[in-house]
Scaffold this motif. Structure first.
Motif, PDB file in Angstrom:
ATOM      1  N   ALA A  65       0.929  -9.432 -10.418  1.00 24.51           N
ATOM      2  CA  ALA A  65       0.657  -8.702  -9.182  1.00 24.51           C
ATOM      3  C   ALA A  65       1.561  -7.481  -9.155  1.00 24.51           C
ATOM      4  O   ALA A  65       2.763  -7.583  -9.410  1.00 24.51           O
ATOM      5  N   TYR A  66       0.967  -6.340  -8.866  1.00 24.39           N
ATOM      6  CA  TYR A  66       1.741  -5.110  -8.714  1.00 24.39           C
ATOM      7  C   TYR A  66       1.921  -4.828  -7.238  1.00 24.39           C
ATOM      8  O   TYR A  66       1.118  -5.239  -6.405  1.00 24.39           O
ATOM      9  N   ARG A  67       3.003  -4.100  -6.909  1.00 22.60           N
ATOM     10  CA  ARG A  67       3.247  -3.768  -5.509  1.00 22.60           C
ATOM     11  C   ARG A  67       4.056  -2.493  -5.389  1.00 22.60           C
ATOM     12  O   ARG A  67       4.732  -2.082  -6.322  1.00 22.60           O
ATOM     13  N   TRP A  68       3.946  -1.871  -4.223  1.00 24.21           N
ATOM     14  CA  TRP A  68       4.822  -0.767  -3.839  1.00 24.21           C
ATOM     15  C   TRP A  68       6.034  -1.407  -3.177  1.00 24.21           C
ATOM     16  O   TRP A  68       5.887  -2.357  -2.411  1.00 24.21           O
ATOM     17  N   ASP A  69       7.204  -0.904  -3.469  1.00 22.99           N
ATOM     18  CA  ASP A  69       8.402  -1.483  -2.863  1.00 22.99           C
ATOM     19  C   ASP A  69       9.280  -0.370  -2.318  1.00 22.99           C
ATOM     20  O   ASP A  69       9.671   0.506  -3.087  1.00 22.99           O
ATOM     21  N   PRO A  70       9.553  -0.331  -1.017  1.00 23.75           N
ATOM     22  CA  PRO A  70       9.201  -1.351  -0.032  1.00 23.75           C
ATOM     23  C   PRO A  70       7.709  -1.303   0.306  1.00 23.75           C
ATOM     24  O   PRO A  70       7.053  -0.281   0.137  1.00 23.75           O
ATOM     25  N   GLY A  71       7.205  -2.416   0.797  1.00 23.77           N
ATOM     26  CA  GLY A  71       5.784  -2.546   1.117  1.00 23.77           C
ATOM     27  C   GLY A  71       5.401  -1.931   2.450  1.00 23.77           C
ATOM     28  O   GLY A  71       4.218  -1.704   2.701  1.00 23.77           O
ATOM     29  N   THR A  72       6.362  -1.668   3.296  1.00 24.06           N
ATOM     30  CA  THR A  72       6.105  -1.022   4.589  1.00 24.06           C
ATOM     31  C   THR A  72       7.223  -0.030   4.859  1.00 24.06           C
ATOM     32  O   THR A  72       8.398  -0.352   4.694  1.00 24.06           O
ATOM     33  N   ILE A  73       6.827   1.182   5.256  1.00 22.00           N
ATOM     34  CA  ILE A  73       7.809   2.186   5.660  1.00 22.00           C
ATOM     35  C   ILE A  73       7.422   2.691   7.044  1.00 22.00           C
ATOM     36  O   ILE A  73       6.252   2.656   7.419  1.00 22.00           O
ATOM     37  N   VAL A  74       8.401   3.152   7.782  1.00 25.99           N
ATOM     38  CA  VAL A  74       8.165   3.705   9.120  1.00 25.99           C
ATOM     39  C   VAL A  74       8.642   5.148   9.103  1.00 25.99           C
ATOM     40  O   VAL A  74       9.770   5.427   8.689  1.00 25.99           O
ATOM     41  N   ILE A  75       7.755   6.044   9.539  1.00 30.59           N
ATOM     42  CA  ILE A  75       8.130   7.450   9.593  1.00 30.59           C
ATOM     43  C   ILE A  75       7.861   7.983  10.999  1.00 30.59           C
ATOM     44  O   ILE A  75       6.973   7.498  11.698  1.00 30.59           O
ATOM     45  N   PRO A  76       8.620   8.977  11.419  1.00 31.52           N
ATOM     46  CA  PRO A  76       8.433   9.530  12.762  1.00 31.52           C
ATOM     47  C   PRO A  76       7.212  10.441  12.854  1.00 31.52           C
ATOM     48  O   PRO A  76       6.939  11.226  11.938  1.00 31.52           O
ATOM     49  N   LYS A  77       6.478  10.311  13.934  1.00 38.48           N
ATOM     50  CA  LYS A  77       5.319  11.159  14.196  1.00 38.48           C
ATOM     51  C   LYS A  77       5.771  12.612  14.327  1.00 38.48           C
ATOM     52  O   LYS A  77       6.791  12.902  14.940  1.00 38.48           O
ATOM     53  N   GLY A  78       5.015  13.522  13.712  1.00 36.87           N
ATOM     54  CA  GLY A  78       5.288  14.945  13.842  1.00 36.87           C
ATOM     55  C   GLY A  78       6.408  15.477  12.982  1.00 36.87           C
ATOM     56  O   GLY A  78       6.756  16.650  13.069  1.00 36.87           O
ATOM     57  N   GLU A  79       6.991  14.660  12.120  1.00 41.07           N
ATOM     58  CA  GLU A  79       8.102  15.087  11.252  1.00 41.07           C
ATOM     59  C   GLU A  79       7.608  15.277   9.816  1.00 41.07           C
ATOM     60  O   GLU A  79       6.699  14.597   9.361  1.00 41.07           O
ATOM     61  N   ASP A  80       8.237  16.196   9.100  1.00 40.30           N
ATOM     62  CA  ASP A  80       7.973  16.365   7.674  1.00 40.30           C
ATOM     63  C   ASP A  80       8.744  15.300   6.910  1.00 40.30           C
ATOM     64  O   ASP A  80       9.951  15.133   7.106  1.00 40.30           O
ATOM     65  N   VAL A  81       8.043  14.586   6.042  1.00 37.33           N
ATOM     66  CA  VAL A  81       8.638  13.500   5.267  1.00 37.33           C
ATOM     67  C   VAL A  81       8.224  13.666   3.812  1.00 37.33           C
ATOM     68  O   VAL A  81       7.081  14.019   3.525  1.00 37.33           O
TER      69      VAL A  81
END
Length: 147
Positions: A65-81
């Motif tokens: 099984a392959y995965r992205w790590d971390p599996g969940t990220i939180v980013i702020p609305k309206g910000e450049d990331v």
């Protein structure tokens, strides 16, 4: 007898110092999981990698099984990331972010940087085109939560 009392005083001083130090250490604020980029003070950089789990069943079949790590990220609305993904496992992972026009490929041993900017709150899925169903292991999906 006097030597034992002196030893106890030093032990008390050492233990008190350890207690005070640990209270200071554990009462500090939590650190964020992202940081401001050194190149631009307005750009948030989030780091991710590709990972793999492999095993062999009792009948000798190899499963992975392959995965992205971390599996969940939180980013702020309206910000450049900037989402920086480094390919560790798997030759390449062509991907897209559901609900956007964002597409790309993460290759083993290389860094792929994806500029992100979301104006709407919600959860967006980062999906690998190679690992989308149980025919290729479990789906390789990460969740981008915009808050």
């Amino acid at each position: 007898m006097r030597f034992i009392i002196i030893k106890r005083k030093w032990l008390f001083v050492v233990l008190a110092g350890l207690l005070v130090g640990s209270l200071y250490y554990f009462n500090q604020e939590a650190l964020p999981t992202f940081q401001n980029s050194q190149e631009s003070q307005n750009d948030i950089v989030i780091n991710m990698v590709t990972g793999e789990f492999t095993s062999t069943t009792s009948d000798g079949k190899k499963i992975e099984a392959y995965r992205w790590d971390p599996g969940t990220i939180v980013i702020p609305k309206g910000e450049d990331v900037s989402l920086s993904i480094y390919g560790v496992n798997g030759k390449e992972h062509p991907f897209y972010i559901e609900g956007t026009d964002i597409k790309g490929v993460v290759k083993k041993g290389e860094e792929t940087v994806i500029p992100l900017h979301f104006n709407e709150e919600g959860t967006y899925r980062l999906i690998c085109d190679t690992h989308t169903d149980n025919g290729h292991g479990v789906p390789m999906i990460a969740y981008i939560v915009v808050d």
